[in-house]
Design a protein around this motif. Structure first.
Motif, short mmCIF file in Angstrom:
data_model
loop_
_atom_site.label_atom_id
_atom_site.label_comp_id
_atom_site.label_asym_id
_atom_site.label_seq_id
_atom_site.Cartn_x
_atom_site.Cartn_y
_atom_site.Cartn_z
N ARG A 132 0.82 -1.21 0.00
CA ARG A 132 0.00 0.00 0.00
C ARG A 132 0.86 1.26 0.00
N VAL A 133 1.92 1.27 0.78
CA VAL A 133 2.75 2.47 0.87
C VAL A 133 3.41 2.78 -0.47
N VAL A 134 3.77 1.74 -1.23
CA VAL A 134 4.35 1.96 -2.56
C VAL A 134 3.26 2.44 -3.52
N ARG A 135 2.09 1.83 -3.47
CA ARG A 135 0.98 2.24 -4.34
C ARG A 135 0.64 3.71 -4.13
N GLU A 136 0.47 4.09 -2.87
CA GLU A 136 0.07 5.46 -2.57
C GLU A 136 1.15 6.47 -2.98
N THR A 137 2.41 6.08 -2.79
CA THR A 137 3.50 6.98 -3.17
C THR A 137 3.53 7.17 -4.68
N CYS A 138 3.32 6.11 -5.42
CA CYS A 138 3.29 6.23 -6.89
C CYS A 138 2.13 7.11 -7.33
N GLU A 139 0.99 6.98 -6.67
CA GLU A 139 -0.16 7.83 -6.96
C GLU A 139 0.20 9.31 -6.77
N LEU A 140 0.86 9.60 -5.68
CA LEU A 140 1.30 10.97 -5.41
C LEU A 140 2.32 11.45 -6.44
N ALA A 141 3.27 10.58 -6.77
CA ALA A 141 4.33 10.96 -7.71
C ALA A 141 3.76 11.25 -9.10
N ILE A 142 2.78 10.47 -9.51
CA ILE A 142 2.13 10.71 -10.80
C ILE A 142 1.47 12.08 -10.81
N ALA A 143 0.73 12.38 -9.74
CA ALA A 143 0.06 13.68 -9.64
C ALA A 143 1.07 14.82 -9.59
N LYS A 144 2.17 14.60 -8.90
CA LYS A 144 3.22 15.62 -8.80
C LYS A 144 3.81 15.93 -10.18
N ILE A 145 4.13 14.89 -10.94
CA ILE A 145 4.72 15.09 -12.28
C ILE A 145 3.74 15.81 -13.20
N LYS A 146 2.48 15.44 -13.12
CA LYS A 146 1.47 16.10 -13.96
C LYS A 146 1.30 17.57 -13.56
N PHE A 147 1.37 17.84 -12.26
CA PHE A 147 1.30 19.23 -11.80
C PHE A 147 2.49 20.04 -12.32
N GLU A 148 3.69 19.45 -12.22
CA GLU A 148 4.89 20.15 -12.66
C GLU A 148 4.84 20.43 -14.16
N ALA A 149 4.26 19.51 -14.94
CA ALA A 149 4.13 19.72 -16.37
C ALA A 149 3.19 20.89 -16.66
N LYS A 150 2.10 20.97 -15.90
CA LYS A 150 1.16 22.09 -16.07
C LYS A 150 1.79 23.40 -15.64
N LYS A 151 2.60 23.33 -14.59
CA LYS A 151 3.28 24.56 -14.13
C LYS A 151 4.26 25.05 -15.20
N ALA A 152 4.98 24.12 -15.82
CA ALA A 152 5.92 24.49 -16.87
C ALA A 152 5.20 25.09 -18.08
N ALA A 153 3.96 24.65 -18.30
CA ALA A 153 3.17 25.17 -19.42
C ALA A 153 2.42 26.45 -19.06
N ASN A 221 -3.62 10.19 13.22
CA ASN A 221 -4.62 9.13 13.46
C ASN A 221 -5.15 8.55 12.16
N ASP A 222 -4.64 8.99 11.03
CA ASP A 222 -5.10 8.50 9.73
C ASP A 222 -4.79 7.01 9.57
N ASP A 223 -5.54 6.31 8.72
CA ASP A 223 -5.29 4.88 8.56
C ASP A 223 -4.16 4.57 7.58
N SER A 224 -3.61 5.60 6.93
CA SER A 224 -2.50 5.42 5.99
C SER A 224 -1.18 5.68 6.70
N ALA A 225 -0.32 4.65 6.73
CA ALA A 225 1.01 4.83 7.34
C ALA A 225 1.81 5.87 6.57
N LEU A 226 1.65 5.91 5.24
CA LEU A 226 2.35 6.90 4.43
C LEU A 226 1.97 8.31 4.86
N PHE A 227 0.68 8.53 5.06
CA PHE A 227 0.18 9.83 5.45
C PHE A 227 0.71 10.22 6.83
N ARG A 228 0.65 9.28 7.77
CA ARG A 228 1.14 9.55 9.13
C ARG A 228 2.63 9.88 9.13
#
Length: 319
Positions: A132-153, A221-228
Motif C-alpha cells: 500500500r505504501v508503494v501504491r500510494e506513493t506512486c499515486e502521489l508521484a504521478i500527480a506531482k509530475i502532472k502538476f509540474e508539467a502544467k506549471k511548466a506550461a 490518526n489516519d489509517d494510511s502509514a504513508l500519510f502519518r
C-alpha cells in the motif's frame, strides 16, 4: 533560504577536488567498517549539497548497505537533488520486490520529485503494487509530475515556501483563501485525493502556527502509514514545540508502523526541546532496527540543534 557566496564557493571548490569525493564515499559507504551511522548521514547530506553526477554515483553505491533506514535516506536525498542522472538507480530500487517497502516508497517519491514525464509509465505500473505504501506513493508521484508539467506550461503556479525541500505536493495556494479550519477539513477528508490532502498538509506547514500544528497532529490518526509518516516529516521541518506531545505519543506506540515511528524520532531530534532527549535515549534500544537507528540519528540531530553548529552537513568545511 539564501545561499551565501562563501557557501557557493566552497561547493564549487569541492567539485574540483577528487579527494573530497573519495573521502565522502569512504564515509557514506563505510568502507573501513568503523563509520557510525550518524556520520554517514552527515556525509550523505554533504553529497546532497554537491548534487552532481559523481555525487549521485557515490550515493548509488551505498544502496548495497543492509540498513533500510540508510537506503530510505539515500533515495530521499536523490529526489531532493533533482538530478535526472539518479533515475536509473531509483527505478532499480523501486522495481526490487525484495527491498523494504519503506525504501521503495522513497524511491518512488524521489522519481516524483525529479518530475520527468518519461517516468509516468513506471509509476503507473507500480501504482498497482502489493504494498500500500508503494501504491500510494506512486499515486502521489504521478500527480506531482502532472502538476509540474502544467506549471511548466503556465497552467499552474506555486506559492514560494520558506522551506527548501522538494515536496510530494505543492501547498494549497494562498489565493484560494482557505482558513485553517478549511485546510484541516481537507487534510482529514479521506474522500479527497491523497494529492489534495497533501496540498492541505503543506499549506498548514507553511502557516506554522499552533492552530496549524494541532490540525496536522490529527493526521497522525489516519489509517494510511504513508500519510502519518509525512505528518511527522512535516513536524520535523516546522520544529514547532507544540508538535512534541503528538510525536512522542507516536514514537512510544510500539504497535505503530516502523516508518512512522522512525520519522517521529528524527522530527523530535530536530525540534530538540528538553523533554525529547530522554525519549530518544530510551528508544535507541528499540526492538525495531529502523526505529533504533532513527533514535541514534535523532540524538545526533539533537546534539547539532543544541550545539550552535551552523549546519548539520558540514563535510565540506570540517576537513
Amino acid at each position: 533560504m539564501t545561499i551565501s557566496v562563501d557557501a557557493v564557493d566552497i561547493v564549487a571548490a569541492a567539485r574540483n577536488d577528487p579527494q573530497t569525493y573519495a573521502r565522502l564515499e569512504a564515509e557514506l559507504c563505510n568502507t573501513d567498517g568503523t563509520v557510525p551511522l550518524h556520520k554517514r548521514f552527515r556525509a550523505l547530506f554533504t553529497l546532497k549539497s554537491l548534487a552532481d553526477a559523481p555525487a549521485v554515483d557515490i550515493i548509488d553505491k551505498a544502496f548495497v548497505d543492509p540498513s533500510a533506514l540508510l537506503k530510505h535516506e539515500l533515495a530521499y536525498v536523490l529526489g531532493q537533488m533533482r538530478n535526472p542522472h539518479a533515475l536509473i538507480c531509483l527505478e532499480r530500487v523501486l522495481r526490487d520486490q525484495q527491498e523494504d517497502p519503506m525504501v521503495r516508497h522513497e524511491a518512488a517519491e524521489a522519481i516524483g520529485a525529479i518530475s520527468k514525464e518519461d517516468s509516468l509509465p513506471l509509476l503507473e505500473e507500480y501504482a498497482k503494487d502489493d504494498s500500500r505504501v508503494v501504491r500510494e506513493t506512486c499515486e502521489l508521484a504521478i500527480a506531482k509530475i502532472k502538476f509540474e508539467a502544467k506549471k511548466a506550461a503556465g497552467e499552474e503556479s506555486e506559492d514560494a515556501s520558506a522551506y527548501t525541500s522538494v515536496d510530494p505536493a505543492p501547498p494549497v495556494p494562498k489565493k484560494a483563501e482557505k482558513s485553517t479550519a478549511q485546510l484541516r477539513e481537507q487534510l482529514l477528508d479521506t474522500t479527497v485525493s491523497l494529492f489534495d490532502r497533501y496540498r492541505a498538509m503543506f499549506a498548514l506547514r507553511n502557516r506554522g502556527d499552533v492552530e496549524s500544528v494541532l490540525a496536522l497532529a490529527e493526521g497522525l490518526n489516519d489509517d494510511s502509514a504513508l500519510f502519518r509518516h509525512e505528518i511527522a516529516y512535516v513536524f520535523g521541518q516546522m520544529q514547532h514545540p507544540a508538535s512534541v506531545p503528538a510525536l512522542i505519543k507516536s514514537l512510544t506506540n510500539t504497535t505503530e508502523e516502523g516508518m512512522v515511528r522512525h520519522e517521529c524520532a528524527e522530527a523530535l531530534g530536530s525540534i530538540a526541546t528538553p523533554e525529547v532527549f530522554p525519549v530518544l535515549k530510551q528508544f535507541a534500544t528499540d526492538e525495531n532496527i529502523v526505529v533504533r537507528d532513527s533514535c541514534i540519528v535523532g540524538l545526533d540531530m539533537f546534539e547539532h540543534e543544541t550545539s550552535g553548529e551552523f549546519q548539520y552537513a558540514d563535510g565540506l568545511t570540517a576537513h
